[in-house]
Enzyme design. Sequence first.
Site, PDB file in Angstrom:
ATOM      1  N   LYS A  99       0.848  -1.195   0.000  1.00  0.00           N
ATOM      2  CA  LYS A  99       0.000   0.000   0.000  1.00  0.00           C
ATOM      3  C   LYS A  99       0.881   1.241   0.000  1.00  0.00           C
ATOM      4  O   LYS A  99       1.879   1.297   0.725  1.00  0.00           O
ATOM      5  CB  LYS A  99      -0.904   0.005   1.243  1.00  0.00           C
ATOM      6  CG  LYS A  99      -1.931  -1.111   1.194  1.00  0.00           C
ATOM      7  CD  LYS A  99      -2.912  -1.060   2.323  1.00  0.00           C
ATOM      8  CE  LYS A  99      -4.009  -2.099   2.130  1.00  0.00           C
ATOM      9  NZ  LYS A  99      -3.558  -3.455   1.775  1.00  0.00           N
ATOM     10  N   ASP A 134      -1.801  -2.063  -4.002  1.00  0.00           N
ATOM     11  CA  ASP A 134      -3.199  -2.209  -3.563  1.00  0.00           C
ATOM     12  C   ASP A 134      -3.900  -0.851  -3.670  1.00  0.00           C
ATOM     13  O   ASP A 134      -3.241   0.193  -3.628  1.00  0.00           O
ATOM     14  CB  ASP A 134      -3.263  -2.636  -2.087  1.00  0.00           C
ATOM     15  CG  ASP A 134      -2.874  -4.096  -1.870  1.00  0.00           C
ATOM     16  OD1 ASP A 134      -2.856  -4.874  -2.832  1.00  0.00           O
ATOM     17  OD2 ASP A 134      -2.594  -4.450  -0.707  1.00  0.00           O
ATOM     18  N   MET A 135      -5.224  -0.878  -3.768  1.00  0.00           N
ATOM     19  CA  MET A 135      -5.961   0.396  -3.788  1.00  0.00           C
ATOM     20  C   MET A 135      -6.612   0.620  -2.426  1.00  0.00           C
ATOM     21  O   MET A 135      -7.238  -0.277  -1.877  1.00  0.00           O
ATOM     22  CB  MET A 135      -7.014   0.402  -4.892  1.00  0.00           C
ATOM     23  CG  MET A 135      -7.662   1.760  -5.084  1.00  0.00           C
ATOM     24  SD  MET A 135      -6.484   3.104  -5.413  1.00  0.00           S
ATOM     25  CE  MET A 135      -6.275   2.958  -7.192  1.00  0.00           C
ATOM     26  N   GLN A 164     -11.340  -0.608  -8.359  1.00  0.00           N
ATOM     27  CA  GLN A 164     -12.466  -1.069  -7.534  1.00  0.00           C
ATOM     28  C   GLN A 164     -13.785  -0.857  -8.277  1.00  0.00           C
ATOM     29  O   GLN A 164     -14.122   0.276  -8.655  1.00  0.00           O
ATOM     30  CB  GLN A 164     -12.470  -0.284  -6.222  1.00  0.00           C
ATOM     31  CG  GLN A 164     -11.230  -0.501  -5.373  1.00  0.00           C
ATOM     32  CD  GLN A 164     -10.923   0.666  -4.451  1.00  0.00           C
ATOM     33  OE1 GLN A 164     -11.103   1.823  -4.828  1.00  0.00           O
ATOM     34  NE2 GLN A 164     -10.449   0.390  -3.253  1.00  0.00           N
ATOM     35  N   ARG A 185      -5.540  -5.460 -11.145  1.00  0.00           N
ATOM     36  CA  ARG A 185      -6.364  -6.377 -10.337  1.00  0.00           C
ATOM     37  C   ARG A 185      -7.709  -5.687 -10.174  1.00  0.00           C
ATOM     38  O   ARG A 185      -7.759  -4.523  -9.770  1.00  0.00           O
ATOM     39  CB  ARG A 185      -5.738  -6.612  -8.971  1.00  0.00           C
ATOM     40  CG  ARG A 185      -6.670  -7.420  -8.039  1.00  0.00           C
ATOM     41  CD  ARG A 185      -6.299  -7.276  -6.568  1.00  0.00           C
ATOM     42  NE  ARG A 185      -4.991  -7.792  -6.268  1.00  0.00           N
ATOM     43  CZ  ARG A 185      -4.223  -7.305  -5.283  1.00  0.00           C
ATOM     44  NH1 ARG A 185      -4.646  -6.287  -4.541  1.00  0.00           N
ATOM     45  NH2 ARG A 185      -3.042  -7.809  -5.052  1.00  0.00           N
ATOM     46  N   LYS A 188     -14.008  -5.629  -5.881  1.00  0.00           N
ATOM     47  CA  LYS A 188     -15.240  -4.839  -5.689  1.00  0.00           C
ATOM     48  C   LYS A 188     -14.949  -3.557  -4.922  1.00  0.00           C
ATOM     49  O   LYS A 188     -15.549  -2.516  -5.190  1.00  0.00           O
ATOM     50  CB  LYS A 188     -16.281  -5.669  -4.934  1.00  0.00           C
ATOM     51  CG  LYS A 188     -16.875  -6.786  -5.775  1.00  0.00           C
ATOM     52  CD  LYS A 188     -18.045  -7.444  -5.063  1.00  0.00           C
ATOM     53  CE  LYS A 188     -18.509  -8.669  -5.827  1.00  0.00           C
ATOM     54  NZ  LYS A 188     -19.582  -9.399  -5.111  1.00  0.00           N
ATOM     55  N   THR A 227     -12.091 -11.897  -6.749  1.00  0.00           N
ATOM     56  CA  THR A 227     -13.412 -12.007  -6.126  1.00  0.00           C
ATOM     57  C   THR A 227     -13.641 -13.441  -5.667  1.00  0.00           C
ATOM     58  O   THR A 227     -13.052 -14.378  -6.220  1.00  0.00           O
ATOM     59  CB  THR A 227     -14.541 -11.587  -7.098  1.00  0.00           C
ATOM     60  OG1 THR A 227     -15.790 -11.679  -6.426  1.00  0.00           O
ATOM     61  CG2 THR A 227     -14.598 -12.449  -8.356  1.00  0.00           C
ATOM     62  N   ARG A 290     -12.311  -7.612   6.710  1.00  0.00           N
ATOM     63  CA  ARG A 290     -12.831  -8.970   6.428  1.00  0.00           C
ATOM     64  C   ARG A 290     -14.109  -9.222   7.241  1.00  0.00           C
ATOM     65  O   ARG A 290     -15.042  -9.842   6.767  1.00  0.00           O
ATOM     66  CB  ARG A 290     -11.786 -10.055   6.751  1.00  0.00           C
ATOM     67  CG  ARG A 290     -10.465  -9.930   6.009  1.00  0.00           C
ATOM     68  CD  ARG A 290     -10.535 -10.117   4.507  1.00  0.00           C
ATOM     69  NE  ARG A 290     -11.007  -9.048   3.678  1.00  0.00           N
ATOM     70  CZ  ARG A 290     -10.309  -7.973   3.275  1.00  0.00           C
ATOM     71  NH1 ARG A 290      -9.080  -7.782   3.654  1.00  0.00           N
ATOM     72  NH2 ARG A 290     -10.851  -7.069   2.468  1.00  0.00           N
TER      73      ARG A 290
HETATM   74  P1  FDA Z   1     -18.708 -10.516  -1.943  1.00  0.00           P
HETATM   75  O1  FDA Z   1     -18.375  -9.602  -0.809  1.00  0.00           O
HETATM   76  O2  FDA Z   1     -20.006 -10.336  -2.634  1.00  0.00           O
HETATM   77  O3  FDA Z   1     -18.580 -11.995  -1.424  1.00  0.00           O
HETATM   78  C1  FDA Z   1     -18.896 -13.108  -2.232  1.00  0.00           C
HETATM   79  C2  FDA Z   1     -18.754 -14.365  -1.387  1.00  0.00           C
HETATM   80  O4  FDA Z   1     -17.364 -14.529  -1.023  1.00  0.00           O
HETATM   81  C3  FDA Z   1     -19.484 -14.325  -0.046  1.00  0.00           C
HETATM   82  O5  FDA Z   1     -20.799 -14.741  -0.196  1.00  0.00           O
HETATM   83  C4  FDA Z   1     -18.655 -15.274   0.791  1.00  0.00           C
HETATM   84  O6  FDA Z   1     -18.932 -16.616   0.461  1.00  0.00           O
HETATM   85  C5  FDA Z   1     -17.251 -15.001   0.314  1.00  0.00           C
HETATM   86  N1  FDA Z   1     -16.586 -13.948   1.116  1.00  0.00           N
HETATM   87  C6  FDA Z   1     -16.314 -12.680   0.741  1.00  0.00           C
HETATM   88  N2  FDA Z   1     -15.663 -12.014   1.713  1.00  0.00           N
HETATM   89  C7  FDA Z   1     -15.549 -12.893   2.741  1.00  0.00           C
HETATM   90  C8  FDA Z   1     -14.957 -12.810   4.032  1.00  0.00           C
HETATM   91  N3  FDA Z   1     -14.406 -11.695   4.478  1.00  0.00           N
HETATM   92  N4  FDA Z   1     -15.018 -13.906   4.810  1.00  0.00           N
HETATM   93  C9  FDA Z   1     -15.582 -15.057   4.383  1.00  0.00           C
HETATM   94  N5  FDA Z   1     -16.144 -15.185   3.156  1.00  0.00           N
HETATM   95  C10 FDA Z   1     -16.128 -14.133   2.354  1.00  0.00           C
HETATM   96  N6  FDA Z   1     -10.146  -4.270  -1.839  1.00  0.00           N
HETATM   97  C11 FDA Z   1      -9.691  -3.004  -1.975  1.00  0.00           C
HETATM   98  O7  FDA Z   1     -10.433  -2.051  -1.748  1.00  0.00           O
HETATM   99  N7  FDA Z   1      -8.391  -2.799  -2.398  1.00  0.00           N
HETATM  100  C12 FDA Z   1      -7.556  -3.810  -2.710  1.00  0.00           C
HETATM  101  O8  FDA Z   1      -6.398  -3.572  -3.090  1.00  0.00           O
HETATM  102  C13 FDA Z   1      -8.041  -5.145  -2.578  1.00  0.00           C
HETATM  103  N8  FDA Z   1      -7.271  -6.215  -2.881  1.00  0.00           N
HETATM  104  C14 FDA Z   1      -7.836  -7.470  -2.926  1.00  0.00           C
HETATM  105  C15 FDA Z   1      -7.076  -8.561  -3.381  1.00  0.00           C
HETATM  106  C16 FDA Z   1      -7.676  -9.797  -3.544  1.00  0.00           C
HETATM  107  C17 FDA Z   1      -6.865 -10.940  -4.092  1.00  0.00           C
HETATM  108  C18 FDA Z   1      -9.054  -9.978  -3.198  1.00  0.00           C
HETATM  109  C19 FDA Z   1      -9.727 -11.295  -3.402  1.00  0.00           C
HETATM  110  C20 FDA Z   1      -9.767  -8.926  -2.694  1.00  0.00           C
HETATM  111  C21 FDA Z   1      -9.162  -7.681  -2.530  1.00  0.00           C
HETATM  112  N9  FDA Z   1      -9.877  -6.612  -2.008  1.00  0.00           N
HETATM  113  C22 FDA Z   1      -9.362  -5.338  -2.127  1.00  0.00           C
HETATM  114  C23 FDA Z   1     -11.160  -6.847  -1.278  1.00  0.00           C
HETATM  115  C24 FDA Z   1     -12.367  -6.703  -2.179  1.00  0.00           C
HETATM  116  O9  FDA Z   1     -12.553  -5.362  -2.545  1.00  0.00           O
HETATM  117  C25 FDA Z   1     -13.646  -7.202  -1.479  1.00  0.00           C
HETATM  118  O10 FDA Z   1     -13.885  -6.437  -0.334  1.00  0.00           O
HETATM  119  C26 FDA Z   1     -13.596  -8.661  -1.066  1.00  0.00           C
HETATM  120  O11 FDA Z   1     -12.944  -9.448  -2.006  1.00  0.00           O
HETATM  121  C27 FDA Z   1     -15.036  -9.235  -0.898  1.00  0.00           C
HETATM  122  O12 FDA Z   1     -15.706  -9.134  -2.113  1.00  0.00           O
HETATM  123  P2  FDA Z   1     -16.055 -10.365  -3.083  1.00  0.00           P
HETATM  124  O13 FDA Z   1     -15.682  -9.955  -4.458  1.00  0.00           O
HETATM  125  O14 FDA Z   1     -15.418 -11.595  -2.616  1.00  0.00           O
HETATM  126  O15 FDA Z   1     -17.630 -10.435  -3.086  1.00  0.00           O
END
Ligand code: FDA
Length: 308
Positions: A99, A134-135, A164, A185, A188, A227, A290
């Site tokens: 970061k 990272d963002m 994002q 990358r 969401k 994701t 998380r």
């Molecule tokens: P969503 O939140 O809709 O979750 C989909 C499903 O995934 C859930 O139903 C559950 O099953 C599972 N899940 C998701 N989060 C969980 C958790 N905490 N515990 C358990 N299960 C969970 N954000 C950002 O702002 N800047 C960044 O640089 C990054 N970098 C980054 C790297 C990588 C490799 C990932 C995967 C994510 C990030 N993020 C991030 C975080 C991202 O923005 C987002 O908050 C999380 O990935 C959760 O979103 P999902 O896309 O998983 O979908």
Amino acid sequence: MPSLMRKTLLYLSEQKKAGQLIMGMPPTRTMALRFVAGEGIKEAVETARQLNAIKASASIDHLGENVNTVDEAGHAAQDYLDALDAIGAADVNCNVSLKLTQMGLDLGEEVCAKNLRAILDKAKSLKDNFVRIDMEGSAYTQKTLDFHRKLWDEGYHNVGVVLQAYLYRTEQDVRDVNEKGIRVRLCKGAYAEPATVAFARKADTDANYLKLAQELLQNGTYPGLATHDEALIAATCQFVADKKIDRSRFEFQMLYGIRRDLQERLLSQGYNLRVYVPYGNQWYPYFMRRLAERPANLMFFLSSLVHK
Ligand code: FDA
């Protein structure tokens, strides 16, 4: 998660005093370790090795953000130089994520640039390894993209950004990075953002994610689709099959400790997968983000406090 609860957790994630209190509770530490590989680089590299053994790659993140002094930023950068050496020595398929506020962005662009250049030079010297910026929250979006662009124009091309899908501006940002061939990358977005800059409804973020992922798959440079959303992943796999996009041209990315079953399924289907592996003792803000993502995590955490 109800938006008020999510906002409260994200607010607490930025409060240092709350952090000290919450980190001091033994059950918190136990639960945080579900999302964090360990305290040191040794554990992070060992986790990368285990991931490589199941054919996943890794990106390690030495936890930390918003440092207050030039010395702290220098130490954080040194930790990354050491991490890159450890990755090189272990010969694991692993890059690093960091970061900019950890590298001193708030203390002046030159402080941060000096640290980043050292890290990028080191990464380049180790089999042209890659660094992902990272963002962070939207107050940093433009600064981060400008900073990245400055390094890119200096000739540093082993560095990518994160965009994002919850931000309205990201559609234009995707076009800009695609034009330059910058690796992205797509996630969401994990911060509390006002409706003036970000979609308030999850369904709108999800729809935007899919649209942007498709744009990156067609016109981007080895995008990382980060994701755990099964519906989005299924739609992406369908899109890739329909458009005959080779699986070697992109990767899925997921977080350490989340949806291991889905990670293994994608690997068994022949998709590239990278797991983001955080380590270190500054896990409080990461852990709170998380918790904010999933009500079940919060309930589990609260019940562990009650039943300790
Ligand atoms: P969503 O939140 O809709 O979750 C989909 C499903 O995934 C859930 O139903 C559950 O099953 C599972 N899940 C998701 N989060 C969980 C958790 N905490 N515990 C358990 N299960 C969970 N954000 C950002 O702002 N800047 C960044 O640089 C990054 N970098 C980054 C790297 C990588 C490799 C990932 C995967 C994510 C990030 N993020 C991030 C975080 C991202 O923005 C987002 O908050 C999380 O990935 C959760 O979103 P999902 O896309 O998983 O979908």
